[in-house]
Scaffold this active site. Structure first.
Site: not given
Ligand code: RBF
Ligand code: MG
Ligand code: ADP
Length: 384
Positions: A21, A23, A315
């Site tokens: 596809d 778009d 983050e």
């Molecule tokens: N949060 C998720 O829900 N799923 C993820 O796969 C995930 N991977 C992350 C990978 C890295 C390197 C970092 C630093 C954070 C990740 N987090 C992930 C975010 C994490 O939930 C978040 O930093 C906290 O919720 C702080 O607010």
């Molecule tokens: Mg933070």
């Protein structure tokens, strides 16, 4: 008991060709809403985005009819079409490719995988849209437009016609689609379908698809019997570097407390375009904190599925032990590579374990010349 399922995935079937596809799958989707935004002002109305979901995967006339109804415009479908058509004409050749689209097309094309484009847009417009993307037209065996079939998607007609022209059985075709009508069309044609939804947090609606990805970066062709990508290096995918920066703000207050992983959040204000351009996922690169120095960094961008946030956040976890917090200090990030899609996890421990694995991958990769050279990028130098 370990089942065979964990060893061979019986869901994926071998395919011989890929049908795309356009778009929302290979190209960004915002043109229609951009034009309508400007146009509605004329009628004293304000675009509120409520049609965004309706536009995805629809025929142009269906979209216009929906707009007239929703905004109670005093004109006919034909009138609106003739008024807005000129507004679109100069926009077609300026639509950006989605992340991973160019890579995917170039890879399959160089590996001689037969490719075709099947879109509900009229063929003339499809050609205008892809004209500015070098090598695309030549990569497709042919293009089929919505004006060349009697019924557009969700009818399977366009995909069945593509299979016929390639002389490949429908069950040996892999369709790549972003919209629900497109997925319906591909499945009704008896094909394998990979969905890359354009709208965030919609993946649960795509139960009919054989696989759902957040972006084209996550497609593993070998799962479908197609030649694998060769560009992954030590579990990372090099990207065209991109930059983002600003003062560190307060986040959800759970990074260090809940996970033991502090993330120095950046405000997303003023970065909505940049953020929407980059798929959610785990990335890595280099970070400068005001005058403290330059550090390795691994970060997630997205909705953190485990916490199901309502806002897309950035983050970054700086791979360095700091003696104190640095809220309000200037943070600059240079993102150089991709690791994986954001995922949900059954437990907090498994999320934390995965993030530590990401950290190791980033820490090792950033020593490769390919990535370490960006440490000297002017963006990371202290500005005087
Ligand atoms: N949060 C998720 O829900 N799923 C993820 O796969 C995930 N991977 C992350 C990978 C890295 C390197 C970092 C630093 C954070 C990740 N987090 C992930 C975010 C994490 O939930 C978040 O930093 C906290 O919720 C702080 O607010
Ligand atoms: Mg933070
Ligand atoms: P918040 O939810 O407010 O972001 P966190 O628990 O995620 O709180 O902690 C992040 C804060 O911790 C950052 O804003 C920064 O001031 C500080 N910090 C200390 N060490 C680090 C690090 N290695 N990486 C990121 N932030 C760090």
């Amino acid at each position: 008991m370990i089942s065979r399922m964990s060893i061979v995935n019986p869901l994926t079937k071998l395919v011989k060709c890929v049908l795309f596809d356009l778009d929302g799958t290979l190209l960004e989707d915002g043109v229609v809403s951009d034009v309508l935004k400007v146009y509605l002002v004329k009628y004293g109305k304000q675009w509120d985005g409520r049609e965004s979901k309706k536009i995805v995967g629809k025929m142009p006339l269906e979209i216009v009819a929906a707009i007239i109804e929703d905004y109670e415009l005093p004109c006919t479908t034909e009138e609106l079409v003739s008024e807005i058509t000129p507004m679109f004409s100069n926009k077609w050749s300026n639509i950006k490719a989605l992340p991973g689209a160019n890579r995917l097309i170039k890879h399959f094309s160089s590996q001689k995988v037969p490719l075709a484009l099947a879109s509900n847009s009229p063929k003339e417009i499809i050609e205008a849209k892809i004209s500015s993307h070098s090598g695309w037209k030549e990569s497709f065996s042919f293009i089929i437009g919505g004006d060349e079939v009697s019924l557009g998607k969700p009818s399977p007609e366009i995909y069945l016609e593509a299979a016929k022209r390639l002389n490949i059985e429908p069950s040996s075709c892999l369709v790549i689609e972003d919209s629900l009508p497109g997925v319906t069309a591909g499945k009704a044609a008896g094909m394998e379908v990979v969905a890359v939804p354009s709208m965030p947090k919609q993946s649960h609606l795509y139960t009919a698809a054989d696989e759902v990805f957040n972006s084209l970066l996550d497609l593993r062709p070998e799962k479908w019997g197609l030649p694998p990508f060769q560009d992954w290096i030590e579990r990372t995918l090099p990207l065209e570097p991109w930059y983002i920066g600003g003062p560190v703000i307060k986040g959800f207050g759970r990074g260090s407390k809940l996970l033991g992983i502090p993330t120095a959040n950046l405000s997303t204000e003023g970065y909505s375009t940049l953020l929407s351009e980059h798929p959610s996922g785990v990335y890595f690169g280099w970070a400068r904190v005001s005058t403290r120095g330059v550090f390795k960094m691994v970060m997630s961008i997205g909705w953190n599925p485990y916490f199901d946030n309502t806002e897309k956040t950035i983050e970054p976890w700086l791979l360095h032990e700091f003696d104190d917090d640095f809220y309000a200090e200037e943070l600059r990030l240079l993102i150089v590579g991709y690791i994986r899609a954001e995922a949900n996890f059954p437990t907090l421990e498994s999320l934390v374990a995965k993030i530590h694995e990401d950290r190791k991958i980033a820490e090792t990769a950033l020593d490769l010349p390919l990535y370490s050279k960006y440490r000297d990028d002017p963006y990371l130098r202290i500005s005087v």
